[in-house]
Design an enzyme around this catalytic site. Structure first.
Site, short mmCIF file in Angstrom:
data_model
loop_
_atom_site.label_atom_id
_atom_site.label_comp_id
_atom_site.label_asym_id
_atom_site.label_seq_id
_atom_site.Cartn_x
_atom_site.Cartn_y
_atom_site.Cartn_z
N GLY A 1 0.78 -1.22 0.00
CA GLY A 1 0.00 0.00 0.00
C GLY A 1 0.82 1.28 0.00
O GLY A 1 0.35 2.31 -0.46
N ASP A 2 2.04 1.22 0.53
CA ASP A 2 2.94 2.38 0.52
C ASP A 2 4.37 1.87 0.44
O ASP A 2 5.19 2.10 1.34
CB ASP A 2 2.73 3.24 1.76
#
Length: 266
Positions: free
Chosen positions: A193-194
């Site tokens: 996600g990041d």
């Protein structure tokens, strides 16, 4: 820019007092999670990391805690030492991962980018090869588009922080262009996600683990590939190419563009 600052100890709930006693406190100055992030340095290198937050940040801490529990044993992630909620605030205490962040390494020695990019690509493939059918968390583009639209409508998108390619554009213009060029199909894998250089630790040339796991969930692989590609591009054109080769995929301009635009809303 200094990435942390020394500070006096913070008052913590009684249930955490013994666990954090004796540590030297440093406040993170880089993270953008909204939570307060502290490093508690120990004399034997046994650093601890403490995140604290309330309101929406408390929700983020709960998200990270449950994902840490799920990932333990599946991927090298920080050890979860404690999680407390008291008076509307959450406190997440974790261990450290050995090594330095990929960004710290490349900031000091940018010539290492191509070789390090290969290690990062291999680690990302390892993450994406986790069995998606067993992952209980959703993070796909539809969910992120809904959250992005909420932020757009609320005027929360920081247009002055857009990437160079979109400097001067309004958030609405980025949104319209993004929807007009929506990729025709999306895959489903376990994503971070990041997946940025600040969230990846490296020791001896290999990735030793990853942090900031509150966004882990099922999504298209380019959710992670785009962020990593963009991060590595700061250090030259070869590094992103080596990363994709090590991961085992070709550049997908449509997916890259979509996910980089989508990331502007967060």
């Amino acid at each position: 820019m200094s990435r942390e600052a020394a500070m006096d100890p913070v008052a913590v709930p009684p249930g955490l007092a013994a666990a954090v006693a004796g540590g030297r406190w440093f406040r993170d100055t880089v993270g953008e999670s909204g939570c307060a992030v502290f490093r508690l340095a120990g004399d034997a290198g046994d650093d601890l990391y403490l995140k604290a937050g309330r309101g929406a940040q408390l929700d983020d801490l709960v998200d990270e805690m449950v994902r840490l529990r799920w990932l333990a044993g599946r991927l090298p992630v920080p050890q979860l030492h404690a999680f407390l909620i008291e008076d509307g605030a959450g406190w997440l205490l974790t261990g450290r991962i050995p090594g330095r962040t990929a960004y710290q390494i490349l900031e000091a020695a940018p010539e290492q980018a191509p070789a390090l990019a290969e290690s990062l690509g291999k680690f990302l493939r390892r993450l994406h090869d986790l069995p998606a059918a067993r992952c209980p968390f959703n993070a796909d583009h539809r969910l992120r588009l809904a959250a992005a639209k909420d932020r757009l409508d609320a005027g929360l998108v920081a247009e002055d922080e857009f990437d160079e390619a979109r400097q001067g554009m309004s958030a609405q213009a980025v949104w319209d262009e993004m929807l007009a060029a929506l990729p025709p199909a999306f895959d489903r894998v376990v994503t971070h996600g990041d997946f940025s250089l600040d969230n990846l630790f490296v020791e001896g040339g290999a990735v030793s683990g990853c942090i900031d796991l509150g966004r882990v969930g099922i999504a298209d692989p380019w959710q992670d590939l785009a962020i990593l590609w963009h991060s590595l591009a700061e250090f030259g054109e070869e590094a992103p190419r080596r990363m994709l080769a090590a991961y085992g995929t070709a550049l997908d301009p449509a997916q890259l563009d979509f996910h980089l635009r989508l990331d502007e809303f967060f």
